[in-house]
Design a protein around this motif. Structure first.
Motif, PDB file in Angstrom:
ATOM      1  N   GLU A   1     -14.715  22.119  49.789  1.00 30.66           N
ATOM      2  CA  GLU A   1     -14.564  23.155  48.207  1.00 30.66           C
ATOM      3  C   GLU A   1     -14.567  24.341  48.124  1.00 30.66           C
ATOM      4  O   GLU A   1     -14.588  25.171  48.572  1.00 30.66           O
ATOM      5  CB  GLU A   1     -15.746  22.910  48.460  1.00 30.66           C
ATOM      6  N   PRO A   2     -12.638  24.313  47.912  1.00 32.48           N
ATOM      7  CA  PRO A   2     -11.853  25.623  47.718  1.00 32.48           C
ATOM      8  C   PRO A   2     -12.572  26.390  46.474  1.00 32.48           C
ATOM      9  O   PRO A   2     -12.792  28.045  46.889  1.00 32.48           O
ATOM     10  CB  PRO A   2     -10.752  24.851  47.026  1.00 32.48           C
ATOM     11  N   GLY A   3     -13.333  25.611  45.744  1.00 36.41           N
ATOM     12  CA  GLY A   3     -14.364  26.671  44.810  1.00 36.41           C
ATOM     13  C   GLY A   3     -14.915  27.584  45.221  1.00 36.41           C
ATOM     14  O   GLY A   3     -16.017  28.678  44.751  1.00 36.41           O
ATOM     15  N   LEU A   4     -15.658  27.292  46.482  1.00 37.26           N
ATOM     16  CA  LEU A   4     -17.192  27.821  46.868  1.00 37.26           C
ATOM     17  C   LEU A   4     -16.344  28.282  48.440  1.00 37.26           C
ATOM     18  O   LEU A   4     -17.380  28.187  49.894  1.00 37.26           O
ATOM     19  CB  LEU A   4     -18.106  26.327  47.115  1.00 37.26           C
TER      20      LEU A   4
ATOM     21  N   VAL B   1     -34.296  34.790  40.024  1.00 36.17           N
ATOM     22  CA  VAL B   1     -33.742  33.856  38.526  1.00 36.17           C
ATOM     23  C   VAL B   1     -32.583  33.086  38.779  1.00 36.17           C
ATOM     24  O   VAL B   1     -31.572  33.872  39.500  1.00 36.17           O
ATOM     25  CB  VAL B   1     -33.679  34.927  37.171  1.00 36.17           C
ATOM     26  N   VAL B   2     -32.395  31.842  38.624  1.00 40.67           N
ATOM     27  CA  VAL B   2     -31.742  30.919  38.619  1.00 40.67           C
ATOM     28  C   VAL B   2     -31.194  30.671  37.332  1.00 40.67           C
ATOM     29  O   VAL B   2     -31.793  30.635  36.761  1.00 40.67           O
ATOM     30  CB  VAL B   2     -31.875  29.666  40.072  1.00 40.67           C
ATOM     31  N   ALA B   3     -30.168  30.533  37.153  1.00 40.59           N
ATOM     32  CA  ALA B   3     -28.404  30.713  36.614  1.00 40.59           C
ATOM     33  C   ALA B   3     -28.558  28.860  37.164  1.00 40.59           C
ATOM     34  O   ALA B   3     -27.626  28.850  37.397  1.00 40.59           O
ATOM     35  CB  ALA B   3     -27.533  30.936  35.424  1.00 40.59           C
ATOM     36  N   MET B   4     -28.415  27.750  36.244  1.00 42.13           N
ATOM     37  CA  MET B   4     -27.481  26.263  36.349  1.00 42.13           C
ATOM     38  C   MET B   4     -26.840  25.864  35.512  1.00 42.13           C
ATOM     39  O   MET B   4     -27.561  25.610  34.404  1.00 42.13           O
ATOM     40  CB  MET B   4     -28.758  25.178  37.212  1.00 42.13           C
ATOM     41  N   LEU B   5     -25.613  25.323  35.275  1.00 42.95           N
ATOM     42  CA  LEU B   5     -24.963  25.340  34.694  1.00 42.95           C
ATOM     43  C   LEU B   5     -24.985  24.033  34.240  1.00 42.95           C
ATOM     44  O   LEU B   5     -25.217  23.351  34.809  1.00 42.95           O
ATOM     45  CB  LEU B   5     -23.594  24.863  34.664  1.00 42.95           C
ATOM     46  N   ALA B   6     -25.769  23.985  32.442  1.00 41.60           N
ATOM     47  CA  ALA B   6     -25.599  23.293  32.653  1.00 41.60           C
ATOM     48  C   ALA B   6     -24.741  21.456  32.005  1.00 41.60           C
ATOM     49  O   ALA B   6     -25.273  20.329  32.387  1.00 41.60           O
ATOM     50  CB  ALA B   6     -26.418  22.957  30.780  1.00 41.60           C
ATOM     51  N   HIS B   7     -23.764  21.867  31.381  1.00 44.98           N
ATOM     52  CA  HIS B   7     -22.338  21.596  31.424  1.00 44.98           C
ATOM     53  C   HIS B   7     -21.296  21.793  32.007  1.00 44.98           C
ATOM     54  O   HIS B   7     -19.865  21.763  31.369  1.00 44.98           O
ATOM     55  CB  HIS B   7     -22.289  20.241  30.550  1.00 44.98           C
ATOM     56  N   PRO B   8     -20.931  21.158  33.205  1.00 44.91           N
ATOM     57  CA  PRO B   8     -19.808  21.951  33.836  1.00 44.91           C
ATOM     58  C   PRO B   8     -18.814  21.305  33.682  1.00 44.91           C
ATOM     59  O   PRO B   8     -18.388  19.589  33.321  1.00 44.91           O
ATOM     60  CB  PRO B   8     -20.419  21.999  35.315  1.00 44.91           C
ATOM     61  N   PHE B   9     -17.634  21.702  33.668  1.00 46.28           N
ATOM     62  CA  PHE B   9     -16.549  20.785  32.767  1.00 46.28           C
ATOM     63  C   PHE B   9     -15.429  20.660  34.392  1.00 46.28           C
ATOM     64  O   PHE B   9     -14.692  19.631  33.840  1.00 46.28           O
ATOM     65  CB  PHE B   9     -15.627  22.167  32.325  1.00 46.28           C
TER      66      PHE B   9
ATOM     67  N   LEU C   1     -16.327  24.602  40.312  1.00 47.84           N
ATOM     68  CA  LEU C   1     -15.266  25.936  40.110  1.00 47.84           C
ATOM     69  C   LEU C   1     -14.078  25.618  39.870  1.00 47.84           C
ATOM     70  O   LEU C   1     -13.289  26.379  39.675  1.00 47.84           O
ATOM     71  CB  LEU C   1     -15.523  27.317  41.016  1.00 47.84           C
ATOM     72  N   SER C   2     -13.720  24.232  39.793  1.00 47.46           N
ATOM     73  CA  SER C   2     -12.241  24.114  39.825  1.00 47.46           C
ATOM     74  C   SER C   2     -11.919  24.190  38.457  1.00 47.46           C
ATOM     75  O   SER C   2     -10.721  24.349  38.043  1.00 47.46           O
ATOM     76  CB  SER C   2     -12.187  22.696  39.984  1.00 47.46           C
ATOM     77  N   HIS C   3     -12.177  24.008  37.288  1.00 42.59           N
ATOM     78  CA  HIS C   3     -11.953  24.358  36.160  1.00 42.59           C
ATOM     79  C   HIS C   3     -12.396  25.620  35.267  1.00 42.59           C
ATOM     80  O   HIS C   3     -13.755  26.695  36.239  1.00 42.59           O
ATOM     81  CB  HIS C   3     -13.062  23.470  34.909  1.00 42.59           C
ATOM     82  N   PRO C   4     -11.507  26.551  35.241  1.00 44.57           N
ATOM     83  CA  PRO C   4     -11.856  28.216  34.928  1.00 44.57           C
ATOM     84  C   PRO C   4     -12.837  28.139  33.951  1.00 44.57           C
ATOM     85  O   PRO C   4     -13.481  29.457  33.966  1.00 44.57           O
ATOM     86  CB  PRO C   4     -10.355  28.322  34.216  1.00 44.57           C
ATOM     87  N   LEU C   5     -13.984  27.462  33.303  1.00 42.52           N
ATOM     88  CA  LEU C   5     -14.138  27.581  32.084  1.00 42.52           C
ATOM     89  C   LEU C   5     -16.180  27.705  33.229  1.00 42.52           C
ATOM     90  O   LEU C   5     -16.283  28.517  32.746  1.00 42.52           O
ATOM     91  CB  LEU C   5     -14.234  26.938  31.427  1.00 42.52           C
TER      92      LEU C   5
END
Length: 609
Positions: A75-78, A446-454, A476-480
């Motif tokens: 995974e390039p983003g990771l 504390v963990v933040a789980m991205l609710a709706h990834p792009f 993480l391929s989408h900048p948002l």
């Protein structure tokens, strides 16, 4: 190849995972005169202490007895990491190996899905109003004092709150009160902001895991109209050579058992093989993208380019701070084998203690507006609007507009945030070889789980059909996704500065991740942490999405595969946009709706005959 002319089933369910077990239960009850066959590639593992004991869930994952051990490409983003994705290799599927927490979607998610991604014919079934009963029907909250629970409601998953609220769980509620947010309701409701104590899929009367195999399939097998075959690898769906009504008509499935090929006839096929296998079965059967099928030398029977696409997952990232030594975290289990032995002995004797409960009950629904300034929120809003408008794909345009509404609503979570009463180290790969996996001290994480990834990925057959799926999430391929998840790390840092957490923090104490052992002082700090410390929440979905066909959907609002008469899909693969929180609640509810639709149509067909 062996087959039997007498071996004709009304329904063949492929897979015995979370959705399949529930659907089988409902069909066996409501259609008692119909023959149901369930084909499972794994085994029916009964009365296994590792499965039953809630606190041993982590020992099941990566164990080849219980886990199919899927993994992604690099995974390039990771930072070019390959990410493991455990999936249950037994009856009950992933509900039998997961970590129990029960978090529900919100009304708005269902309403946008029904009205924005489906035809008008699907609105009544799939809107929040049409789904309320489905979310209520699959579960039964219980307490340890409730006796004979299995006899009272054998076809529901048992869920429960912790037997008692400990110090850190109470502090979780207080830290949100520090800035004006009180506890919100659990369950399937309208969106709300703040902390929530969730249930876990644990039968508190027994102190044991409650999963789809025990809750749904076991009772169904006693009704006489259900047959289960395990150790069965379904190779493909077989179709009539002649189209019926211009569509493919399935006659049955071809499968392999102990090296021998078999064919079994069925009037209707329901694929419940999971997010990674359901699209592969369609592709091997000739339904999918012509490019993917051509590369694997599979003839195209119906071109459906959405098969295997739209893969999504909840990516998360965490921060930890070291507490005073007297704060009762659970880090001592890592340091002291005697603590582990004592916990196991207590569980064996009384089904109580830390092994009788899940790891996470303390959650919160967190929009960024909760702790952002107005100018910070406005900056992100404009960025989201600009990038959504730039999207050219009609499918992504519809999905991104859906997510955009979530990000702009101060009452909807852009991340589901949760607390762990222990340290968490996800950056080991970025540290020097030989670095210890555990650090000294007590921690709150504390963990933040991205609710709706792009970001969107894919899962397809390989050109070599003998090997497993080719899985790429493109995290993480989408900048948002980077923008929003980094802002949630900043939100966690601001949580850490609230009086309740400050009072627990050890002066000069360590911070995690070790690769960035300092408080976050800027958004750029947070962005640097994401590639090395982000992890999956193991919530893959979307590869056979329920959407309009022109939006690259794979199944319609009746869960029928486009271009076919009698194939449905129901598992996590049909979720077109990942819901907030853990996806199992939605999988169960979608299975309830699938059973409802199948029974409705079957009874109508019988009456017309």
């Amino acid at each position: 190849m062996s087959s039997s002319a007498d071996d004709l089933y009304d329904f063949i369910l492929v897979g015995a995972g979370s959705a399949s077990c529930l659907i089988t239960s409902r069909l066996s009850q409501q259609l008692p005169d119909h023959r149901i066959l369930v084909l499972e590639a794994g085994e029916h593992i009964r009365n296994d202490p590792k499965v039953q004991t809630p606190g041993l869930a982590h020992t099941l994952q990566s164990n080849p007895i219980y886990d199919w051990q899927y993994s992604t490409g690099l995974e390039p983003g990771l930072n070019e990491r390959s990410i493991k994705h455990p999936r249950g290799k037994l009856v009950g599927g992933t509900s039998a190996i997961n970590s129990h927490s029960i978090v529900f979607p919100n009304y708005e998610w269902h309403d946008r899905l029904a009205k924005g991604l489906l035809t008008d014919a699907g609105v009544n079934d799939w809107s929040s109003e049409g789904m309320k009963e489905c979310y209520a029907r699959w579960q039964d909250e219980n307490s340890q004092t409730k006796a004979n629970h299995d006899e009272e409601s054998p076809d529901r998953v048992q869920t429960s709150f912790p037997r008692s609220i400990d110090f850190l769980q109470s502090q979780w509620m207080r830290v949100f009160e520090d800035f004006g947010h009180t506890a919100v309701a659990t369950g399937f409701t309208e969106s709300s902001v703040g902390p929530v104590m969730v249930t876990n899929a644990i039968d508190a009367s027994k102190g044991e895991r409650s999963h789809a195999g025990t809750a749904f399939l076991e009772p169904a097998l006693k009704r006489g109209n259900v047959t289960l075959r395990t150790g069965v690898k379904v190779d493909k769906i077989v179709f009539d050579k002649v189209l019926t009504g211009g569509k493919l008509n399935a006659t049955g499935v071809r499968y392999t058992h102990q090296g021998e090929e078999h064919f079994i006839s069925g009037r209707e096929i329901v694929l419940c093989a999971g997010v990674f296998e359901s699209p592969l079965i369609l592709e091997r059967s000739g339904v999918g993208s012509k490019e993917v099928l051509a590369a694997a030398d599979v003839p195209v029977l119906y071109e459906l380019p959405g098969v295997g696409e739209n893969l999504q997952d909840h990516l998360n990232c965490s921060l930890s701070f070291e507490t005073h030594d007297d704060v009762p975290t659970r880090d001592n289990v890592y340091r002291d084998p005697e603590v582990q032995k004592a916990a196991l002995l207590e569980y064996e004797q009384s089904r109580t203690g830390r092994l009788s409960e899940g790891a996470a009950y303390s959650f919160a629904f967190t929009p960024l507006q909760m702790l952002e300034t107005q100018s910070e929120t406005q900056q992100l809003t404009e960025m989201v609007r600009h990038l959504v408008e730039e999207t050219s794909s009609p499918s992504l345009q519809a999905q991104y507009a859906f997510i955009q509404k979530t990000s702009e609503n101060p009452h909807e979570a852009t991340a589901t945030t949760f607390m762990l009463r222990t340290q968490r180290n996800r950056d080991t790969d970025s540290l020097p070889k030989g670095t210890p996996s555990i650090v000294p001290g007590n921690y709150v994480t504390v963990v933040a789980m991205l609710a709706h990834p792009f970001s969107r990925g894919s899962c397809h057959i390989s050109s070599d059909l003998s090997i497993g799926p080719v899985i790429n999430f493109n995290y993480l391929s989408h900048p948002l996704d980077t923008e929003i998840l980094a802002r949630h790390l900043r939100l966690i840092e601001r949580l850490f500065q609230q009086p309740t957490f400050l009072a627990m923090a050890k002066p000069g104490g360590r911070r995690l991740p070790r690769s960035f052992p300092h408080p976050i002082s800027s958004l750029e700090d947070a962005k640097k942490i994401l590639p090395i410390n982000s992890a999956t929440n193991y919530h893959p979905c979307g590869t056979c999405s329920m959407m309009k066909e022109e939006l690259r959907g794979v199944v319609d609002e009746r869960l029928k595969v486009y271009g076919t008469n009698n194939i449905r899909v129901c598992d996590a693969s049909v979720l077109p946009i990942i819901p907030r929180g853990n996806i199992l609640t939605a999988v169960y509810a979608f299975a309830e709706k699938a059973a409802e639709i199948i029974c409705r149509e079957t009874k109508a067909s019988c009456q017309s005959d």
